[in-house]
Design an enzyme around this catalytic site. Structure first.
Site, PDB file in Angstrom:
ATOM      1  N   GLY A 212       0.821  -1.195   0.000  1.00 39.41           N
ATOM      2  CA  GLY A 212       0.000   0.000   0.000  1.00 39.41           C
ATOM      3  C   GLY A 212       0.860   1.251   0.000  1.00 39.41           C
ATOM      4  N   GLY A 213       0.236   2.381  -0.339  1.00 38.30           N
ATOM      5  CA  GLY A 213       0.945   3.654  -0.297  1.00 38.30           C
ATOM      6  C   GLY A 213       1.372   4.128  -1.675  1.00 38.30           C
TER       7      GLY A 213
ATOM      8  N   GLY B 180       6.536  -3.563   5.092  1.00 42.71           N
ATOM      9  CA  GLY B 180       6.636  -3.143   6.487  1.00 42.71           C
ATOM     10  C   GLY B 180       6.931  -1.674   6.668  1.00 42.71           C
TER      11      GLY B 180
ATOM     12  CB  ALA C  19      11.400   2.630   5.368  1.00 42.99           C
TER      13      ALA C  19
ATOM     14  CB  CYS D 150       4.098   9.271   1.486  1.00 39.95           C
ATOM     15  SG  CYS D 150       5.295   8.128   2.199  1.00 39.95           S
TER      16      CYS D 150
END
Length: 226
Positions: free
Chosen positions: A72-73, A161, A163, A179
């Site tokens: 996602g993202g 996960g 960062a 982002c």
């Protein structure tokens, strides 16, 4: 609950190699043939595009390799000096609640940063961890992102996960809109004056994990992942 294995890669891991290893481990976890895993590593300099990435947010496509990611993202940067933690958990053992899992990842980062006297904060409507610039000489309302989160779930097993920016080259973010958020910048622990090492951060991540996710797991914290 199944015991969690920890691995730390001693050398930067190529992104395609990491994704292939995660996908194989996800299948093994889902079928009961492997334990959950937290894999701590660095990547060579690169950009990844999440499932919500917009083409216009890639500002310099030729600067570093760009990889489409199933997480996602939106766009993010990975590189040396950034501690990437890939978290492969069986969410069937954790209530099958993805939103809670993401909240727990945020709390994990917040508690890790607190061990170095850095106040990491959530922001409504944004995934990731932010730092108020005022204690560091910034103006009211100024903030920087210090950690990103992007996850994927397959067969109720998580992968990808977080960062955390320990000491990456922050100018490497100039090739993307991190982002998808224009305005706020990015920062690191070193940029804030906390000159910690990756092993110190790894120890803090393990300690904070126990607070958020449960007792520390056994396993060799120095194991090489590639």
């Amino acid at each position: 609950m199944t015991e969690i294995e920890w691995q730390i890669a001693e050398q930067p891991v190529a992104y395609p190699e990491a994704v292939a290893a995660m996908e194989a481990r996800v299948e093994s976890i889902a079928s009961g043939r492997a334990s959950p895993l937290v894999w701590l590593l660095e990547h060579p300099p690169l950009y990844t595009a999440g499932t919500s990435a917009r083409d216009g947010d890639l500002l310099d496509a030729g600067r570093f390799p760009v990889f489409r990611s199933g997480r996602g993202g939106q766009y993010t940067y990975h590189g040396p000096g950034q501690r990437v933690a890939y978290v492969l958990l069986d969410l069937r053992q954790r209530g099958q609640d993805v939103r809670r899992f993401v909240c727990d990842l945020e709390e994990w980062l917040i508690r890790t940063l607190a061990m170095f006297n850095i106040k990491g904060e959530r922001r409504a409507g944004r995934v990731g961890i932010w730092v108020d610039r005022r204690p560091y000489g910034g103006l009211p309302g100024e903030e920087d992102k210090i950690a990103a989160i992007g996850v994927r779930v397959r067969r109720w097993v998580s992968f990808h996960g977080v960062a955390l920016n320990v000491d990456p080259a922050l100018d490497h973010y100039a090739g993307i809109v991190p982002c998808g958020i224009r305005g706020p910048g990015v920062t690191s622990m070193h940029a804030l004056g906390h000159l910690v090492s990756l092993p110190e951060v790894d120890a803090a991540l393990r300690a904070a994990w126990a607070e958020v996710f449960g007792p520390p797991a056994s396993g060799n914290p120095a194991a090489s992942g590639g």
